[in-house]
Scaffold this active site. Structure first.
Site, PDB file in Angstrom:
ATOM      1  N   HIS A 176      18.432   0.608  45.293  1.00 33.45           N
ATOM      2  CA  HIS A 176      19.439   0.991  44.297  1.00 33.45           C
ATOM      3  C   HIS A 176      18.785   1.776  43.162  1.00 33.45           C
ATOM      4  O   HIS A 176      17.569   2.048  43.184  1.00 33.45           O
ATOM      5  CB  HIS A 176      20.218  -0.227  43.794  1.00 33.45           C
ATOM      6  CG  HIS A 176      19.375  -1.288  43.143  1.00 33.45           C
ATOM      7  ND1 HIS A 176      18.637  -1.049  42.020  1.00 33.45           N
ATOM      8  CD2 HIS A 176      19.155  -2.584  43.470  1.00 33.45           C
ATOM      9  CE1 HIS A 176      18.003  -2.146  41.666  1.00 33.45           C
ATOM     10  NE2 HIS A 176      18.293  -3.100  42.543  1.00 33.45           N
ATOM     11  N   HIS A 231      17.905 -15.568  37.072  1.00 33.58           N
ATOM     12  CA  HIS A 231      18.796 -15.808  38.217  1.00 33.58           C
ATOM     13  C   HIS A 231      19.951 -16.750  37.886  1.00 33.58           C
ATOM     14  O   HIS A 231      20.812 -16.997  38.723  1.00 33.58           O
ATOM     15  CB  HIS A 231      17.974 -16.299  39.410  1.00 33.58           C
ATOM     16  CG  HIS A 231      16.973 -15.270  39.857  1.00 33.58           C
ATOM     17  ND1 HIS A 231      15.666 -15.266  39.416  1.00 33.58           N
ATOM     18  CD2 HIS A 231      17.123 -14.169  40.623  1.00 33.58           C
ATOM     19  CE1 HIS A 231      15.032 -14.220  39.923  1.00 33.58           C
ATOM     20  NE2 HIS A 231      15.895 -13.532  40.647  1.00 33.58           N
ATOM     21  N   CYS A 237      12.078 -21.832  41.501  1.00 35.30           N
ATOM     22  CA  CYS A 237      13.221 -20.911  41.532  1.00 35.30           C
ATOM     23  C   CYS A 237      13.054 -20.009  42.761  1.00 35.30           C
ATOM     24  O   CYS A 237      12.074 -19.266  42.859  1.00 35.30           O
ATOM     25  CB  CYS A 237      13.285 -20.057  40.261  1.00 35.30           C
ATOM     26  SG  CYS A 237      14.521 -18.743  40.387  1.00 35.30           S
ATOM     27  N   LYS A 263      24.766  -5.338  33.294  1.00 33.90           N
ATOM     28  CA  LYS A 263      23.681  -5.417  34.272  1.00 33.90           C
ATOM     29  C   LYS A 263      24.237  -5.036  35.647  1.00 33.90           C
ATOM     30  O   LYS A 263      25.366  -5.382  35.985  1.00 33.90           O
ATOM     31  CB  LYS A 263      23.148  -6.850  34.282  1.00 33.90           C
ATOM     32  CG  LYS A 263      21.741  -6.876  34.772  1.00 33.90           C
ATOM     33  CD  LYS A 263      21.092  -8.219  34.595  1.00 33.90           C
ATOM     34  CE  LYS A 263      19.744  -8.128  35.296  1.00 33.90           C
ATOM     35  NZ  LYS A 263      19.312  -9.314  35.910  1.00 33.90           N
ATOM     36  N   CYS A 296      17.040 -20.749  35.223  1.00 34.17           N
ATOM     37  CA  CYS A 296      16.165 -19.577  35.223  1.00 34.17           C
ATOM     38  C   CYS A 296      16.922 -18.449  34.524  1.00 34.17           C
ATOM     39  O   CYS A 296      18.047 -18.135  34.917  1.00 34.17           O
ATOM     40  CB  CYS A 296      15.843 -19.179  36.665  1.00 34.17           C
ATOM     41  SG  CYS A 296      15.260 -17.478  36.783  1.00 34.17           S
ATOM     42  N   LYS A 322      25.422  -7.005  42.545  1.00 28.73           N
ATOM     43  CA  LYS A 322      26.311  -6.902  43.705  1.00 28.73           C
ATOM     44  C   LYS A 322      27.662  -7.519  43.395  1.00 28.73           C
ATOM     45  O   LYS A 322      28.703  -6.976  43.737  1.00 28.73           O
ATOM     46  CB  LYS A 322      25.684  -7.654  44.877  1.00 28.73           C
ATOM     47  CG  LYS A 322      25.215  -6.762  45.991  1.00 28.73           C
ATOM     48  CD  LYS A 322      24.928  -7.633  47.185  1.00 28.73           C
ATOM     49  CE  LYS A 322      24.085  -6.903  48.205  1.00 28.73           C
ATOM     50  NZ  LYS A 322      23.513  -7.802  49.180  1.00 28.73           N
ATOM     51  N   CYS A 342      12.921 -16.170  41.913  1.00 27.91           N
ATOM     52  CA  CYS A 342      11.621 -15.680  41.412  1.00 27.91           C
ATOM     53  C   CYS A 342      10.513 -15.934  42.417  1.00 27.91           C
ATOM     54  O   CYS A 342       9.417 -15.386  42.275  1.00 27.91           O
ATOM     55  CB  CYS A 342      11.215 -16.380  40.112  1.00 27.91           C
ATOM     56  SG  CYS A 342      12.305 -16.102  38.738  1.00 27.91           S
ATOM     57  N   HIS A 372      15.329   0.627  41.691  1.00 29.57           N
ATOM     58  CA  HIS A 372      14.166   0.984  42.524  1.00 29.57           C
ATOM     59  C   HIS A 372      13.930   2.483  42.440  1.00 29.57           C
ATOM     60  O   HIS A 372      12.785   2.951  42.402  1.00 29.57           O
ATOM     61  CB  HIS A 372      14.397   0.621  43.994  1.00 29.57           C
ATOM     62  CG  HIS A 372      14.843  -0.792  44.231  1.00 29.57           C
ATOM     63  ND1 HIS A 372      16.023  -1.108  44.859  1.00 29.57           N
ATOM     64  CD2 HIS A 372      14.252  -1.978  43.910  1.00 29.57           C
ATOM     65  CE1 HIS A 372      16.147  -2.425  44.933  1.00 29.57           C
ATOM     66  NE2 HIS A 372      15.095  -2.973  44.358  1.00 29.57           N
TER      67      HIS A 372
HETATM   68  N1  MSP Z   1       8.661  -7.748  45.586  1.00 30.67           N
HETATM   69  C1  MSP Z   1       8.535  -7.858  44.178  1.00 30.67           C
HETATM   70  C2  MSP Z   1       7.437  -6.967  43.658  1.00 30.67           C
HETATM   71  C3  MSP Z   1       6.086  -7.199  44.229  1.00 30.67           C
HETATM   72  S1  MSP Z   1       4.930  -6.056  43.634  1.00 30.67           S
HETATM   73  C4  MSP Z   1       3.465  -6.645  44.101  1.00 30.67           C
HETATM   74  C5  MSP Z   1       9.859  -7.468  43.519  1.00 30.67           C
HETATM   75  N2  MSP Z   1      10.683  -6.692  44.212  1.00 30.67           N
HETATM   76  S2  MSP Z   1      12.112  -6.145  43.706  1.00 30.67           S
HETATM   77  O1  MSP Z   1      12.734  -5.529  44.838  1.00 30.67           O
HETATM   78  O2  MSP Z   1      12.847  -7.157  43.034  1.00 30.67           O
HETATM   79  O3  MSP Z   1      11.770  -4.987  42.714  1.00 30.67           O
HETATM   80  C6  MSP Z   1      11.653  -5.192  41.329  1.00 30.67           C
HETATM   81  C7  MSP Z   1      11.411  -3.832  40.713  1.00 30.67           C
HETATM   82  O4  MSP Z   1      12.499  -2.937  41.033  1.00 30.67           O
HETATM   83  C8  MSP Z   1      11.372  -3.809  39.199  1.00 30.67           C
HETATM   84  O5  MSP Z   1      10.127  -4.202  38.675  1.00 30.67           O
HETATM   85  C9  MSP Z   1      11.665  -2.348  38.950  1.00 30.67           C
HETATM   86  O6  MSP Z   1      10.573  -1.568  39.311  1.00 30.67           O
HETATM   87  C10 MSP Z   1      12.780  -2.088  39.934  1.00 30.67           C
HETATM   88  N3  MSP Z   1      14.092  -2.471  39.387  1.00 30.67           N
HETATM   89  C11 MSP Z   1      15.000  -3.303  39.959  1.00 30.67           C
HETATM   90  N4  MSP Z   1      16.122  -3.351  39.182  1.00 30.67           N
HETATM   91  C12 MSP Z   1      15.977  -2.561  38.105  1.00 30.67           C
HETATM   92  C13 MSP Z   1      16.815  -2.164  37.036  1.00 30.67           C
HETATM   93  N5  MSP Z   1      18.048  -2.593  36.877  1.00 30.67           N
HETATM   94  N6  MSP Z   1      16.314  -1.273  36.150  1.00 30.67           N
HETATM   95  C14 MSP Z   1      15.050  -0.754  36.270  1.00 30.67           C
HETATM   96  N7  MSP Z   1      14.245  -1.121  37.278  1.00 30.67           N
HETATM   97  C15 MSP Z   1      14.631  -2.049  38.182  1.00 30.67           C
HETATM   98  O7  MSP Z   1      10.064  -7.849  42.373  1.00 30.67           O
END
Ligand code: MSP
Length: 644
Positions: free
Chosen positions: A17, A145, A125, A294, A142, A297, A128, A20
């Site tokens: 999304h 979440h 959690c 925020k 948490c 889904k 997390c 990412h």
């Molecule tokens: N798998 C772990 C990361 C392991 S790294 C060794 C994880 N994955 S995640 O799919 O949840 O990705 C989190 C990351 O996605 C955030 O740190 C950021 O880079 C990005 N984002 C997810 N949602 C976001 C927003 N709403 N806004 C900005 N970035 C976001 O955590």
């Protein structure tokens, strides 16, 4: 030294999304920026595929974990090219070399006594994937979440993280750039002011088998965070490549604030225990919210990268994300905000500059970069502004202050637009001042080249088009990199210029439901065919409110030969559409005094609403209208003056 930029490896329990996409676009931009400066760089992204969450998601779809992770990981991999992202490696935690690196590090840390076996009770959690401590909870839940963590008691392996607490504090204090922006460094230091607990790094296979088995106990798999963080070292070739420091020495991690603690505390202490030097920098950004809330889904407001690109195009999205967010703080995503930025910054400022400059060089200089003569003060000022921009742009981009870097670049785009207004090339052409015209045209072409070069990391396709239009070869590093700030005057004389296409068409807000597109939506007038000469009363004539107006902006209405969209100052600013595009170029009109009928009902022409009509005189012969001449008031008239 190679800069090694990484994104988090994303969990495959959800599809890619906007959040990412932002992190990955920032990493791609930074990677391209390093290359723009002539520095070696490497960029890694990927997917995190082990752990409870993934098993739950696969079970929810009724498939085996491996089948499930293969499919979602492929979706991430296929998304990045849609956003113009070019990485060097896409790593998966199920890759064989990664499994090998994780087991190597576990064994090394175990052998030197930093992993021990113990019984543990804690609050876990699942969201997390870690145990939380009491003071992290908000109302017993948490905070990320919004669920109460489950109390769990089990025997597990622990990493002696506490042993490295003081060394970590010392390192952060001695290296102010280790964690940036400063607010996150302070947050980590404040967390470290309390004693650190050891980290549980295993899960019994009786509870979870989807993970990397511990090399020293087959009844346990590795905790997903201990596994995931190591991906960064796997990507550098550790441990098999003896030269891994050539990459690892330049490691810069990019994350959002949600995963600060694993990256700023677990990871450096793990590296210390494994006797591997720490990463160079950790860059932390805020969250994208969608229309002030925020993204989630359940709220149904998840923004998908493929949809953003289909609606607005890759480069517009990349520009918007980098320009709109102050790195480190939260930002808000909305279609209206994208449309506003795209129209103002891209269609108006950048698009207009490119089309005006290229059209004039093609018209006045036979499509070739002309030889400049001695510069005047205004030319020297433009060159100085270019130097300053390159300097400050590079400083801000290197510092992850992308919005500031882009502000500087747009400041220079404004300078170049003002240079056109001030030098009035159309008058130089009329006066047949070829030498001065050539100098002005050269300076515009050179300004465009510098803008095109600067845009490469952020808007790669747009930059390529601008540089191609200027005849700059894609493989010429002296023309398309900033290895120093001394840029001015590099564009060779004689290269062929092409006019190119309109870079950024204007975007209209999506029409409210049920309403047809704005084309032709204006009030329909009854046609008086053949009676243009019918008489009107003096009262009717006096009712026409004519005002002196000055043209402050002008551009072609897309897809129309005749129509120009003008912004005129009639004491206030108004948009009017004028059918004079076959007789006038938009840039000729800037600053010109004209006469406008200001009390006509608004009319919409090819999607643009006109609030008035510009007076032009036409003569009509057997072949139709011979040409149009704008009606201009005598000198001394001021915008808004009544014409009677
Ligand atoms: N798998 C772990 C990361 C392991 S790294 C060794 C994880 N994955 S995640 O799919 O949840 O990705 C989190 C990351 O996605 C955030 O740190 C950021 O880079 C990005 N984002 C997810 N949602 C976001 C927003 N709403 N806004 C900005 N970035 C976001 O955590």
């Amino acid at each position: 030294m190679t800069t090694y930029i990484t994104t988090p490896i994303y969990y495959v329990n959800a599809q890619p999304h906007l959040g990412h996409a932002y992190t990955t676009i920032v990493a791609d931009t930074y990677n391209r920026f390093c290359r723009l400066r002539g520095e070696a760089s490497r960029f890694q992204t990927g997917t995190d595929e082990h752990g409870d969450k993934i098993v739950e998601a696969a079970a929810g779809q009724g498939v085996e974990p491996q089948t499930y992770v293969d499919s979602i990981s492929a979706q991430f991999r296929q998304t990045w090219p849609l956003l113009g992202v070019e990485y060097d490696r896409f790593i998966r935690t199920t890759d064989a070399d990664h499994v090998n690196t994780v087991r190597h590090i576990l064994q090394a840390v175990y052998d030197q006594g930093d992993i021990y076996f113990d019984s543990y009770s804690g609050l876990y959690c699942t969201g997390c994937e870690r145990f939380l401590i009491e003071r992290e909870l908000v109302d017993g839940k948490c905070p990320d979440h919004l669920v109460a963590p489950k109390p769990i008691t089990e025997q597990n392996y622990f990493f002696r993280m506490s042993r490295y607490q003081q060394r970590l504090i010392d390192h952060i204090e001695a290296n102010p750039d280790f964690i940036t922006p400063a607010r996150y460094r302070n947050e980590v230091l404040s967390f470290l002011s309390d004693p650190l607990e050891d980290l549980c790094i295993s899960r019994p296979t009786s509870r979870l088998s989807w993970g990397i088995p511990l090399p020293f106990d087959a009844d346990y798999v590795t905790y997903v965070w201990f596994d995931a963080l190591i991906n960064y070292l796997t990507g550098a070739g550790y441990p098999d490549n003896p030269d891994y420091m050539a990459i690892w020495g330049g490691a810069e991690h990019l994350i959002a604030k949600d995963i600060l603690k694993p990256h700023a505390i677990y990871w450096p202490t793990m590296l210390m225990a494994a006797d591997v030097p720490l990463y160079r920098k950790l860059h932390v950004h805020g969250y994208w919210n969608v229309a002030q809330t925020k993204m989630s889904k359940s709220l149904g407001n998840v923004v998908r990268p493929a949809d953003m690109v289909a609606d607005f195009g890759i480069d517009t999205i990349r520009y918007f994300l980098l320009r709109e967010m102050t790195f480190g703080l939260d930002a808000s995503f909305s279609n209206d905000a994208i449309i506003a930025r795209s129209n103002a910054d891209l269609a108006n400022d950048l698009g207009n500059l490119c089309s005006r400059a290229l059209t004039m060089i093609v018209k006045y200089c036979d499509g070739r970069v002309p030889e400049p003569a001695e510069p005047q003060e205004i030319d020297q000022n433009l060159a100085a502004a270019a130097h300053e921009m390159v300097d400050s742009y590079c400083g801000y981009m290197a510092d992850f202050q992308f919005h500031r870097g882009l502000q500087q670049l747009w400041g220079f785009i404004g300078e170049a637009n003002r240079y056109i207004v001030a030098t009035e090339p159309w008058n130089l052409a009329k006066a047949e001042d070829g030498v001065r015209l050539a100098t002005v045209m050269y300076n515009l072409a050179e300004s465009l080249r510098i803008i095109g070069v600067a845009l490469q990391p952020v808007m790669p396709a747009t930059a390529r088009t601008i540089l191609e239009n200027l005849g700059v070869a894609a493989d010429d590093p002296s023309l398309n990199t900033f290895t120093d700030t001394d840029q001015w005057g590099r564009l060779p004389v004689g290269t062929t210029i092409s006019k190119g296409k309109n870079l950024f068409p204007r975007l209209s807000p999506p029409s409210p439901q049920g309403e047809k597109s704005s084309g032709g939506a204006g009030p329909k007038k009854k046609k008086h065919k053949g009676d243009d000469s019918h008489t009107i009363s003096i009262g009717q004539f006096k009712a026409i409110d004519l005002r002196v107006a000055q043209v402050v902006a002008a551009e072609r209405v897309p897809k129309s030969k005749k129509l120009l969209e003008l912004v005129v100052d009639v004491g206030e600013k108004r948009t009017v559409v004028a059918g004079i595009g076959e007789s006038y170029e938009p840039q000729e009109l800037l600053g010109k005094m004209v006469v406008v009928v200001v009390n006509l009902e608004p009319a919409t022409l090819m999607g643009v609403t006109s609030n008035g009509m510009v007076l032009a005189a036409a003569t009509t012969g057997p072949e139709g209208v011979n040409g149009l001449s704008l009606v201009s008031p005598e000198a001394g008239a001021k915008p808004g003056d009544k014409v009677s």
